[in-house]
Write a protein that holds these residues in place. Structure first.
Motif, PDB file in Angstrom:
ATOM      1  N   LYS A  12       2.089  -4.981 -15.616  1.00 10.84           N
ATOM      2  CA  LYS A  12       2.794  -3.743 -15.963  1.00 10.84           C
ATOM      3  C   LYS A  12       2.195  -3.135 -17.222  1.00 10.84           C
ATOM      4  O   LYS A  12       1.974  -1.924 -17.299  1.00 10.84           O
ATOM      5  CB  LYS A  12       4.289  -4.008 -16.180  1.00 10.84           C
ATOM      6  CG  LYS A  12       5.081  -4.179 -14.915  1.00 10.84           C
ATOM      7  CD  LYS A  12       6.537  -4.415 -15.247  1.00 10.84           C
ATOM      8  CE  LYS A  12       7.351  -4.676 -14.013  1.00 10.84           C
ATOM      9  NZ  LYS A  12       8.760  -4.953 -14.319  1.00 10.84           N
ATOM     10  N   ARG A  54      -1.428  -1.796 -16.431  1.00  7.37           N
ATOM     11  CA  ARG A  54      -1.377  -0.565 -15.635  1.00  7.37           C
ATOM     12  C   ARG A  54      -0.952   0.617 -16.498  1.00  7.37           C
ATOM     13  O   ARG A  54      -1.523   1.693 -16.422  1.00  7.37           O
ATOM     14  CB  ARG A  54      -0.419  -0.725 -14.453  1.00  7.37           C
ATOM     15  CG  ARG A  54      -0.987  -1.520 -13.326  1.00  7.37           C
ATOM     16  CD  ARG A  54       0.000  -1.603 -12.178  1.00  7.37           C
ATOM     17  NE  ARG A  54      -0.598  -2.319 -11.083  1.00  7.37           N
ATOM     18  CZ  ARG A  54      -1.394  -1.768 -10.181  1.00  7.37           C
ATOM     19  NH1 ARG A  54      -1.657  -0.498 -10.237  1.00  7.37           N
ATOM     20  NH2 ARG A  54      -1.908  -2.482  -9.211  1.00  7.37           N
ATOM     21  N   SER A  76      -0.553   3.918 -11.908  1.00  5.92           N
ATOM     22  CA  SER A  76       0.738   3.478 -11.368  1.00  5.92           C
ATOM     23  C   SER A  76       0.493   2.697 -10.078  1.00  5.92           C
ATOM     24  O   SER A  76      -0.606   2.714  -9.516  1.00  5.92           O
ATOM     25  CB  SER A  76       1.655   4.674 -11.097  1.00  5.92           C
ATOM     26  OG  SER A  76       1.156   5.427 -10.024  1.00  5.92           O
ATOM     27  N   ARG A  77       1.512   2.044  -9.594  1.00  2.00           N
ATOM     28  CA  ARG A  77       1.375   1.267  -8.360  1.00  2.00           C
ATOM     29  C   ARG A  77       1.149   2.167  -7.150  1.00  2.00           C
ATOM     30  O   ARG A  77       0.549   1.745  -6.178  1.00  2.00           O
ATOM     31  CB  ARG A  77       2.597   0.384  -8.159  1.00  2.00           C
ATOM     32  CG  ARG A  77       2.633  -0.750  -9.175  1.00  2.00           C
ATOM     33  CD  ARG A  77       3.770  -1.710  -8.961  1.00  2.00           C
ATOM     34  NE  ARG A  77       3.920  -2.180  -7.615  1.00  2.00           N
ATOM     35  CZ  ARG A  77       3.342  -3.275  -7.114  1.00  2.00           C
ATOM     36  NH1 ARG A  77       2.550  -3.977  -7.868  1.00  2.00           N
ATOM     37  NH2 ARG A  77       3.558  -3.636  -5.868  1.00  2.00           N
ATOM     38  N   THR A  78       1.625   3.404  -7.237  1.00  2.00           N
ATOM     39  CA  THR A  78       1.424   4.323  -6.100  1.00  2.00           C
ATOM     40  C   THR A  78      -0.027   4.791  -5.993  1.00  2.00           C
ATOM     41  O   THR A  78      -0.410   5.327  -4.953  1.00  2.00           O
ATOM     42  CB  THR A  78       2.341   5.551  -6.237  1.00  2.00           C
ATOM     43  OG1 THR A  78       2.079   6.186  -7.492  1.00  2.00           O
ATOM     44  CG2 THR A  78       3.802   5.145  -6.166  1.00  2.00           C
ATOM     45  N   ASP A  79      -0.828   4.577  -7.026  1.00  2.00           N
ATOM     46  CA  ASP A  79      -2.254   4.907  -6.957  1.00  2.00           C
ATOM     47  C   ASP A  79      -3.021   3.920  -6.089  1.00  2.00           C
ATOM     48  O   ASP A  79      -4.179   4.162  -5.750  1.00  2.00           O
ATOM     49  CB  ASP A  79      -2.865   4.936  -8.357  1.00  2.00           C
ATOM     50  CG  ASP A  79      -2.298   6.040  -9.210  1.00  2.00           C
ATOM     51  OD1 ASP A  79      -1.795   7.033  -8.647  1.00  2.00           O
ATOM     52  OD2 ASP A  79      -2.345   5.900 -10.446  1.00  2.00           O
ATOM     53  N   LYS A  80      -2.402   2.807  -5.750  1.00  2.00           N
ATOM     54  CA  LYS A  80      -2.956   1.764  -4.877  1.00  2.00           C
ATOM     55  C   LYS A  80      -4.294   1.233  -5.401  1.00  2.00           C
ATOM     56  O   LYS A  80      -5.249   1.088  -4.654  1.00  2.00           O
ATOM     57  CB  LYS A  80      -3.093   2.275  -3.453  1.00  2.00           C
ATOM     58  CG  LYS A  80      -1.759   2.704  -2.895  1.00  2.00           C
ATOM     59  CD  LYS A  80      -1.719   2.655  -1.422  1.00  2.00           C
ATOM     60  CE  LYS A  80      -0.346   3.138  -1.040  1.00  2.00           C
ATOM     61  NZ  LYS A  80       0.234   2.616   0.039  1.00  2.00           N
TER      62      LYS A  80
END
Length: 162
Positions: A109, A112, A118-122
């Motif tokens: 965390k 990042r 972010s996690r949505t950037d994969k």
């Protein structure tokens, strides 16, 4: 703190006092940065370590989260200030895999957020670790445990703790 090993009634045992002022009984307390509790679990200590690391991270967020700052400087600040706060005292405490995973999640965390990802950037964790040049938590834990073990093994045979 009172440890009731014999299952005796805690109210019968007198509370120690200093200059006729009774000391307060507590379930846990902090000593040298670690949580000491009568039960043999380290979940509260890991939670405390995580909170301490986040406090250190927030105090340095001006450097760590600056988009104009190079990754090399961010990584150096993280490795020298934040990570030691996260892993302090872990060389001699028995951690389970779930405890290591909690530290791993906290670290990812932070990395990042520092990288602006972010996690949505994969984007995979391995890529983020590679850009910061940071080893995985379980590898770092192994390294500091082996370093501590080496110190213990190099002691004299007549050391006072033996």
């Amino acid at each position: 703190m009172y440890c009731n090993f014999s299952n005796a009634n805690a109210n019968v045992i007198p509370c120690p006092s200093i200059e006729s002022n009774p000391l307060k009984r507590v379930e846990e307390f902090k000593y040298l940065g670690s949580i000491v509790a009568p039960k043999a679990c380290i979940e509260r200590d890991i939670q405390n370590r995580t909170q301490t690391a986040w406090l250190k991270w927030r105090s340095l967020s001006g450097i760590i989260c600056d988009s104009r700052m190079p990754f090399k400087i961010k990584a150096n600040v993280y490795k020298r200030a934040v990570r030691p706060a996260l892993l302090y005292g872990s060389e001699c405490c028995p951690m389970r895999k779930t405890d290591e995973q909690k530290l791993q999640v906290t670290e990812m965390k932070m990395l990042r957020w520092s990288g602006g990802v972010s996690r949505t950037d994969k984007i995979r964790n391995d890529y983020i670790r590679g850009s910061f040049k940071v080893a995985m938590v379980h590898e770092k834990l192994r390294e500091i445990r082996l370093r501590w073990y080496g110190h213990v093994m190099r002691r004299d045979d007549d050391h006072m703790t033996i």
